[in-house]
Structures are given as C-alpha cells and as structure tokens.
Enzyme design. Structure first.
Site, PDB file in Angstrom:
ATOM      1  N   SER A   1      97.705   1.144  71.241  1.00 39.27           N
ATOM      2  CA  SER A   1      96.712   1.461  72.257  1.00 39.27           C
ATOM      3  C   SER A   1      95.575   2.180  71.592  1.00 39.27           C
ATOM      4  CB  SER A   1      97.275   2.121  73.483  1.00 39.27           C
ATOM      5  OG  SER A   1      96.387   1.832  74.538  1.00 39.27           O
TER       6      SER A   1
ATOM      7  N   ASP B   1      99.042  -4.227  75.613  1.00 40.14           N
ATOM      8  CA  ASP B   1      99.111  -2.838  74.991  1.00 40.14           C
ATOM      9  C   ASP B   1     100.539  -2.799  74.550  1.00 40.14           C
ATOM     10  OD1 ASP B   1      99.641   0.100  75.285  1.00 40.14           O
ATOM     11  OD2 ASP B   1      97.704   0.171  75.981  1.00 40.14           O
TER      12      ASP B   1
END
Length: 380
Positions: free
Chosen positions: A45, A206
């Site tokens: 991320s 993500d």
C-alpha cells in the site's frame, strides 16, 4: 551464514508518513557514507511507495531518506485525490447512482478519485534507480504486494537479483518483474476508496487485503532478520493506556468508526499476528534438541525488531482535521470521520503537510528512543 536484513513497510495511507520518520531516525544513527542497511525492502500500500522510493535511491541511503522526507512534508490532499468541489461531488454521485441505484455503466467502484496520485509519483520517482542499486550490490531485492480481485491471490511483485526464485503458497505468490508505476498504484488502491488498477489480465487492489503473512515475502527474498515499521493506532510503550482505564460512551458506532476498524483489520491486524507467530516459532526453534536441524525443519530463528507509534495516530489526526479541503471535510462529516470518535478513518486519508510532518517527527523520536536496539540490530 551472512546475515541479510529486510525492511517491512506496512500499508496505511497517510499513516505511512510515520515510516519516513523512523527511516530518518535510522539515517541519523548511521555514518554519513554508510551503505544501504536494508538489502531487502518490502512494502504494501502506501508502504510500497516508501519502499520503492528508498530502493531506487539505495546507492545513497541518506539522500534517499531526505528525498522521501521532503516528499511527505509537502503533501496536500489535492496531490493524492480530487479534493475540489466538482471532483468530489461528481465522484460521489457517480458512485452512489451506479452502485446503489444501478444507473450508468463503466463507472469506478471507488468513493474517491485518486488520479492525481499517478502524476505525483511519475514526477518524483526514478524507477531506473532500482536496477542501478541492484547492479551496484546495494540492494538485493525490492517488492510490493497487491491483491488480485479475480484470483483472490496476494501477489508480491519483486525486482531483484536473478538468483531469487518465485514462490507459490496458499493464496500468496511471488512474481519477478520490473516494477512500474502501475504496481505501486495497484498496491495502494484501498478497496472502495480508490479504484482498482489493471495489471495484465487482472485488476488489483491494496495488497494488505489478503496478505496473511506480511513478513513472508522478505524471507523468500533472502532476509534472515527483519525490521518491521508498523503504523498501528494502538500506542506502544509506557504511555499506552491500560484497558481498565478506558471510558466507554455507550453510543452506537458511527459509519466512520466501523470503517476505521475495517481499515485497521486490513492494514494492522495481519502484520501484528504475523509478528506474534514468528516470535512463537523462534521460541519453538530454541527449544529443539541440539541434534535436530532447526533450519531443515523450517524453524531457523528470524530476528525481528519492531518500531511502532508511541502515540495514538487517530488523536493526532483529530487535531488536524480542520486542514482538510472544504469539499472533503463535508464529504467525510456525514459518516462521522471529522468527529474525534471517527478520526481513525481520517488518520488514513489526511494527506496534509502538518499532519504528515507530525507523524514524521513522531517516527523519528520513536526510532531514536530505540537507538540502542537499532544500533545492535543494524551493527552500527
């Protein structure tokens, strides 16, 4: 055997500014001309952005940390997401009309428009530096993890020396590749908040969503010990409040409170669980009789050092909530994210310079508070 140090940078949106502070504290402890202390760098991320930035400047570690610090200290929300009135209203209305009312087609399944982030990263990143650092033997490998929406796999895309073999485990695989901007954007695409990114034939989001073993990629890439920089909202150390002293309001949770717990579950819980599991395996390996080979049994000890926030990040975010652009502030007020009780969500989305700068300074202080352990761990 020669010990190889890995660096784990977890996800967490704007919270990743804390990681930059920890790296700045480590850079202060190193001699000015010191080599890159982390041959293996793994990020997920927003941590993937930090990891790749650090890896691309690994030939001059101190300079790379300074660039990363300046990058986060000058953040503004409009550099990451559309925060102007037309952009926020258009994105929210399209999201609601399509996903709740079924009106329209080919609209993004995301509440926020993160298109400005692509331009920001394209301007500041030098991905060619990764190859230079590997060729100069200042870097063994760098990796980012993304989640495939169709396959359900947590895929770790890594760039490193040719001797590193791919791996296949349950719902997590390692794929060698030359990292691109799309890999970073995919790894940072928080579900529902940011739109997924297409890589090859599949859309990715993500990487923290299905990353059941966040430390594992660093070990596959050759790390024999790891430094984990977390972004937990639960403070560590002597200032952490005792459960018995907590005061409860008795009110129903707001949408922002529910969202904050979901984000914490995605970005924090799996990492903390993996650290606890690794520590237990280390303890089990030390209990083995001398005639048994712990390495052959998969129980070779992995030294782990964790640096995590000493203060609640949601409380810091609450102090800076007035700095959000007016359109975003109105957009987040309904779910309760602009209230103190809902500041957990805000702590992930507050891409503003003053908030990020305070997290950087907190990370720096926390690193220097652990300088004895860091010096021993890094051999300074």
């Amino acid at each position: 055997m020669t010990s190889t140090t890995g660096l784990i940078l977890s996800g967490g949106g704007a919270r990743a500014a804390y990681q930059v502070g920890v790296l700045a504290g480590i850079a202060e402890l190193l001699p000015p001309s010191a080599r890159n202390p982390f041959p293996v760098i793994v990020g997920t991320s927003a941590g993937a952005i930090n990891a790749v930035t650090l890896a691309s400047g690994a030939t001059h570690f101190g300079d790379a940390v300074q660039r990363l610090t300046r990058f986060w200290q000058h953040f503004r929300s409009h550099l990451v997401i559309r925060s102007d009135w037309p952009g926020v209203v258009r994105q929210a209305s399209r999201f609601v009309s399509h996903n709740l009312l079924g009106i329209g087609s080919q609209v993004p399944v995301a509440l926020l428009d993160s298109s400005p982030l692509r331009g920001l990263l394209a301007e500041h990143l030098d991905l060619d530096g990764i190859g230079h650092a590997i060729a100069a033997e200042q870097l063994r490998a760098v990796a980012v993890t993304a989640f495939g929406y169709e396959s359900g796999q947590a895929v770790t895309f890594y760039q490193g020396r040719g001797t590193i073999e791919p791996w296949l485990r349950h719902r997590r695989i390692g794929v060698p590749t030359a990292l691109t901007l799309d890999h970073l954007l995919a790894s940072a695409a928080i579900p529902l908040l940011f739109a997924p990114v297409r890589l090859g034939e599949e859309f990715y989001g993500d990487g923290a969503v299905r990353q059941s073993a966040p430390i594992s990629p660093a070990l596959h890439l050759g790390a024999s010990r790891v430094l984990v920089v977390g972004v937990s909202g639960n403070p560590q150390g002597p200032t952490a409040p005792l459960p018995s002293t907590r005061v409860y309001s008795g009110r129903q949770p707001s949408l922002a409170q529910i969202g904050a717990h979901m984000l914490n579950s995605t970005f924090i819980d799996s990492l903390e669980d993996d650290i606890e599991l690794l520590q237990r395996l280390n303890h089990l390996g030390r209990l083995l009789p001398a005639h048994l080979d712990a390495r052959r049994l998969g129980l070779a000890p992995i030294e782990v050092l964790v640096v995590a926030p000493s203060q609640p990040l949601d409380e810091i975010a609450a102090r800076h909530r007035s700095e959000l652009p007016a359109a975003l502030r109105l957009f987040l007020r309904g779910p309760g994210a602009t209230r103190t009780s809902g500041a957990g969500v805000l702590s992930y989305l507050l891409f503003e310079a003053s908030y990020c700068s305070e997290l950087i300074e907190l990370g720096r202080r926390d690193a220097l508070a652990k300088q004895r352990e860091l010096r021993q761990f890094l051999g300074i």
